[in-house]
Design an enzyme around this catalytic site. Structure first.
Site, PDB file in Angstrom:
ATOM      1  N   THR A 157      43.537 -23.640 118.593  1.00  0.00           N
ATOM      2  CA  THR A 157      43.370 -24.819 117.748  1.00  0.00           C
ATOM      3  C   THR A 157      42.035 -24.799 117.004  1.00  0.00           C
ATOM      4  OG1 THR A 157      42.957 -27.207 117.916  1.00  0.00           O
ATOM      5  CG2 THR A 157      42.555 -25.949 119.893  1.00  0.00           C
ATOM      6  N   ASP A 158      41.974 -25.531 115.895  1.00  0.00           N
ATOM      7  CA  ASP A 158      40.701 -25.673 115.167  1.00  0.00           C
ATOM      8  C   ASP A 158      39.727 -26.570 115.929  1.00  0.00           C
ATOM      9  OD1 ASP A 158      41.950 -28.161 114.757  1.00  0.00           O
ATOM     10  OD2 ASP A 158      41.744 -28.130 112.572  1.00  0.00           O
ATOM     11  N   GLU A 159      40.230 -27.302 116.959  1.00  0.00           N
ATOM     12  CA  GLU A 159      39.360 -28.262 117.647  1.00  0.00           C
ATOM     13  C   GLU A 159      38.236 -27.578 118.414  1.00  0.00           C
ATOM     14  OE1 GLU A 159      41.321 -31.617 119.382  1.00  0.00           O
ATOM     15  OE2 GLU A 159      43.065 -31.385 118.080  1.00  0.00           O
ATOM     16  N   TYR A 180      40.092 -31.289 126.273  1.00  0.00           N
ATOM     17  CA  TYR A 180      41.143 -30.422 125.697  1.00  0.00           C
ATOM     18  C   TYR A 180      40.525 -29.262 124.928  1.00  0.00           C
ATOM     19  CZ  TYR A 180      44.471 -28.763 122.176  1.00  0.00           C
ATOM     20  OH  TYR A 180      45.227 -27.967 121.355  1.00  0.00           O
ATOM     21  N   LYS A 210      40.584 -25.168 125.626  1.00  0.00           N
ATOM     22  CA  LYS A 210      41.133 -24.184 124.680  1.00  0.00           C
ATOM     23  C   LYS A 210      40.047 -23.177 124.290  1.00  0.00           C
ATOM     24  CE  LYS A 210      44.671 -23.931 123.037  1.00  0.00           C
ATOM     25  NZ  LYS A 210      45.940 -23.265 123.469  1.00  0.00           N
TER      26      LYS A 210
END
Ligand code: NAD
Ligand code: TYD
Length: 353
Positions: A133-135, A159, A163
């Site tokens: 993810t970009d997060e 989260y 990741k």
């Protein structure tokens, strides 16, 4: 030839499998634990398709993963399985560490030992594709350049931290052991089969039920939104042509504030399913903000375009219209998710087989 997909009963994994079988057509083994987010009804159209083999199990179950790799000898593993909801990670981070960090570790170890025993030509052709993810990059200031692959990792939620940890493990398994990996970091997806705990499907189902549409804080947080089938085509492109050990950012070139997303969905519903009580945006309710809420994500997707020629096929206008229409056309899917009935699907559909 076969590929092993983890988390293929979730939102993106199931869309990926449907897309893969329509385009590439190569058999898929789908390993999914069927947590609350796993829904085999997403794959009901494959019920009698021998190219899809479903296995209920945990990515951290080393014995099971070893057996699947030995039996099916996949040429690639596509790793989607994860706990994926930021708000759940704030309320209970443990499961995110268990699956996203330790689960990914156990999976990598199983894959490494399988890969190490392959013949030389199979070893070099093999891929471990990590879906991320970009997060992991953290939050951008307004006007700051979008996330490139070289952006520092600054995860802010349990989260995104979990990741980020899995991205680092994948990187290390390549650098230390030579495992042929590729990693993709994608922006927010939307589309069919999206679990209605996430913003866009939640707004659609709440609006249709006449319930409040909860907008966190001022609603000015910005995300980049990508139609889920475009994510699937990007993963296909990276699996086929991405350079080993590289990461590729995937995005829709579509930054929007949450409040504008909510208003767009409301306007589409006003057009497609008008409510006699009045415009749906009357239901918008600002609620207390998410703790540590990232203000802005934006993806610089030039590398995947330059190297692999990938660009999204959908605009936000076309993708969101398809999505709202899909939810209007599938009230049974929504009802089953809301009642929990989808969780009985495995026994209803498979016990007699
Ligand atoms: P999801 O929550 O809808 O689905 C996750 C799937 O993984 C479910 O089917 C679940 O049953 C399965 N799963 C969970 N724990 C498992 C375990 N221990 N063993 C086996 N299976 C397990 O998630 P999603 O939105 O489809 O996201 C898929 C992947 O894409 C995730 O890795 C996520 O981080 C990443 N991603 C998501 C988005 C997004 O917008 N949703 C954007 C970028 C990247
Ligand atoms: P979400 O779909 O949970 O994805 P993520 O947090 O991974 O980006 O949320 C998208 C954005 O919408 C995020 O900024 C939080 C916000 N949001 C709301 O304003 N209201 C809601 O009810 C939800 C679920 C999210």
């Amino acid at each position: 030839m076969t590929v092993l997909v983890t988390g293929g009963a979730g939102f993106i994994g199931s869309n990926f499998i449907l897309d893969w079988l329509e385009t590439v057509g190569e058999p898929v083994v789908n390993l999914d634990a069927l947590t609350y987010a796993g829904n085999l009804q997403n794959l009901a159209s494959l019920q009698s398709d021998a190219r899809h083999v479903f296995v209920q199990g945990d990515i951290g179950d080393r014995g099971l993963v070893d057996r699947l790799l030995a039996e099916h000898r996949p040429r690639a593993v596509l790793h989607f399985a994860a706990e994926s909801h930021v708000d759940r990670s704030i309320h209970g981070p443990g499961e995110f560490m268990r699956t996203n960090v330790m689960g990914s570790f156990h999976l990598l170890e199983a894959v490494r030992s399988h890969w190490a025993a392959l013949a030389p030509d199979e070893r070099s052709a093999f891929r471990f594709h990590h879906v991320s993810t970009d997060e992991v990059y953290g939050s951008l200031q307004p006007g700051a350049p979008a996330f490139a692959e070289t952006h520092p990792y600054e995860p802010n939620s349990p989260y995104s931290a979990s990741k980020a940890a899995s991205d680092h493990l994948v990187r290390a398994w390549h650098h230390t052991y030579g495992l042929p990996v590729v990693t993709t970091n994608c922006s927010n997806n939307y589309g069919p089969y999206h679990f209605p705990e996430k913003l866009i499907p939640l707004i659609i189902v709440n609006a249709l039920a006449g319930k409040a549409l909860p907008v966190y804080g001022d609603g000015q947080q910005v995300r980049d939104w990508l139609y889920v089938r475009d994510h699937a085509s990007a993963i296909r492109a990276v699996l086929a042509g991405g350079r080993v050990g590289e990461t590729y950012n995937i995005g829709g070139w579509n930054e929007m504030a949450n409040i504008d997303i909510v208003h767009t969905v409301c306007a589409l519903l006003d057009e497609l399913r008008p409510d006699p009580a009045g415009p749906y945006r009357r239901l918008v309710t600002h609620v207390t903000d998410r703790p540590g809420h990232d203000r802005r994500y934006a993806i610089d997707a030039r590398k995947i375009e330059r190297e692999l020629g990938w660009r999204p096929a959908e605009t936000f206008d076309s993708g969101i219209r398809k999505t709202v229409q899909w939810y209007l056309d599938h009230p049974d899917w929504v009802a089953n998710v809301q009642s929990g009935g989808y969780r009985d699907w495995l026994s209803a559909n498979y016990s007699a087989r």
